[in-house]
Motif scaffolding. Structure first.
Motif, PDB file in Angstrom:
ATOM      1  N   LEU A   1       0.820  -1.208   0.000  1.00  0.00           N
ATOM      2  CA  LEU A   1       0.000   0.000   0.000  1.00  0.00           C
ATOM      3  C   LEU A   1       0.855   1.260   0.000  1.00  0.00           C
ATOM      4  O   LEU A   1       0.492   2.262  -0.633  1.00  0.00           O
ATOM      5  N   ASP A   2       2.000   1.230   0.679  1.00  0.00           N
ATOM      6  CA  ASP A   2       2.921   2.366   0.610  1.00  0.00           C
ATOM      7  C   ASP A   2       3.325   2.612  -0.847  1.00  0.00           C
ATOM      8  O   ASP A   2       3.409   3.750  -1.287  1.00  0.00           O
ATOM      9  N   ALA A   3       3.570   1.530  -1.581  1.00  0.00           N
ATOM     10  CA  ALA A   3       3.952   1.664  -3.002  1.00  0.00           C
ATOM     11  C   ALA A   3       2.806   2.244  -3.835  1.00  0.00           C
ATOM     12  O   ALA A   3       3.053   2.885  -4.848  1.00  0.00           O
ATOM     13  N   CYS A   4       1.574   2.035  -3.403  1.00  0.00           N
ATOM     14  CA  CYS A   4       0.414   2.617  -4.089  1.00  0.00           C
ATOM     15  C   CYS A   4       0.252   4.099  -3.775  1.00  0.00           C
ATOM     16  O   CYS A   4      -0.449   4.812  -4.490  1.00  0.00           O
ATOM     17  N   GLY A   5       0.893   4.541  -2.714  1.00  0.00           N
ATOM     18  CA  GLY A   5       0.667   5.889  -2.218  1.00  0.00           C
ATOM     19  C   GLY A   5       1.396   7.003  -2.909  1.00  0.00           C
ATOM     20  O   GLY A   5       1.176   8.154  -2.599  1.00  0.00           O
ATOM     21  N   GLY A   6       2.247   6.694  -3.855  1.00  0.00           N
ATOM     22  CA  GLY A   6       2.974   7.761  -4.531  1.00  0.00           C
ATOM     23  C   GLY A   6       3.282   7.405  -5.963  1.00  0.00           C
ATOM     24  O   GLY A   6       2.967   6.327  -6.424  1.00  0.00           O
ATOM     25  N   ARG A   7       3.873   8.326  -6.631  1.00  0.00           N
ATOM     26  CA  ARG A   7       4.241   8.098  -8.032  1.00  0.00           C
ATOM     27  C   ARG A   7       5.640   7.515  -8.092  1.00  0.00           C
ATOM     28  O   ARG A   7       6.472   7.767  -7.251  1.00  0.00           O
ATOM     29  N   ARG A   8       5.870   6.759  -9.146  1.00  0.00           N
ATOM     30  CA  ARG A   8       7.213   6.170  -9.293  1.00  0.00           C
ATOM     31  C   ARG A   8       8.139   7.178  -9.914  1.00  0.00           C
ATOM     32  O   ARG A   8       7.765   8.183 -10.447  1.00  0.00           O
TER      33      ARG A   8
END
Length: 184
Positions: A177-184
């Motif tokens: 979910l942390d990885a879903c929380g921002g742009r790459r």
């Protein structure tokens, strides 16, 4: 990274498995999305993992949006409890609608439809058609053979490393979910 309030996460998952482990994974994801104050975008079904996901998200207070083709309203038992149920005419329209309504894409275990959705978003990200996170949450090694196969394709030069890197794979829910929380 702290959660982004109001984030809209599209979750792809099975609509046909009743494996208790997979249902628990889906429910945990729905609950975690709600705890972060995010909204859920899903395929609009109320069965299997899709149903467990949406029910848990709603139980935790998350807004749920389901997108379902008219032809699947009966087969996938449309999630009439969704805050918003969008009925479309085709699978292509469903995917487009889900993409437009989402800030990130999270894939859980599922079948060929789930994989097709994940591969489309992954491919689109690798080609620069969108810059939304594409995350695979795999706490039980469900996708290990698939990822090994794709890694082999990369070794053969058929998948560029940059494309392979566009998919974030996590086995920990908070990390996914942390990885879903921002742009790459």
């Amino acid at each position: 990274m702290s959660p982004v309030p109001g984030r809209r996460v599209c979750v792809y998952c099975a609509s046909s498995s009743y494996d208790p482990t997979l249902l628990e994974i889906a429910a945990d994801v729905g609950d975690a999305i709600a705890r972060r104050g995010w909204s859920l975008v899903s395929g609009g079904g109320n069965v299997s993992m899709m149903g467990a996901l949406a029910e848990a998200a709603r139980a935790g207070g998350a807004r749920t949006v389901g997108v379902i083709p008219e032809g699947l309203r009966v087969r996938e038992v449309a999630d009439t409890s969704a805050d918003e149920l969008v009925v479309v005419t085709s699978m292509r329209e469903r995917k487009r609608e889900m993409e437009e309504r989402s800030d990130a894409f999270l894939t859980l275990p599922g079948g060929i439809g789930t994989m097709e959705e994940m591969f489309e978003m992954w491919t689109s990200a690798s080609l620069g058609f969108h810059y939304k996170p594409v995350v695979l949450y795999d706490p039980v090694g469900f996708y290990t053979p698939l990822l090994d196969w794709v890694a082999n394709l990369a070794e053969q030069g058929l998948v560029h490393k940059e494309a392979f890197d566009c998919l974030v794979v996590r086995d920990d829910l908070d990390a996914a979910l942390d990885a879903c929380g921002g742009r790459r």
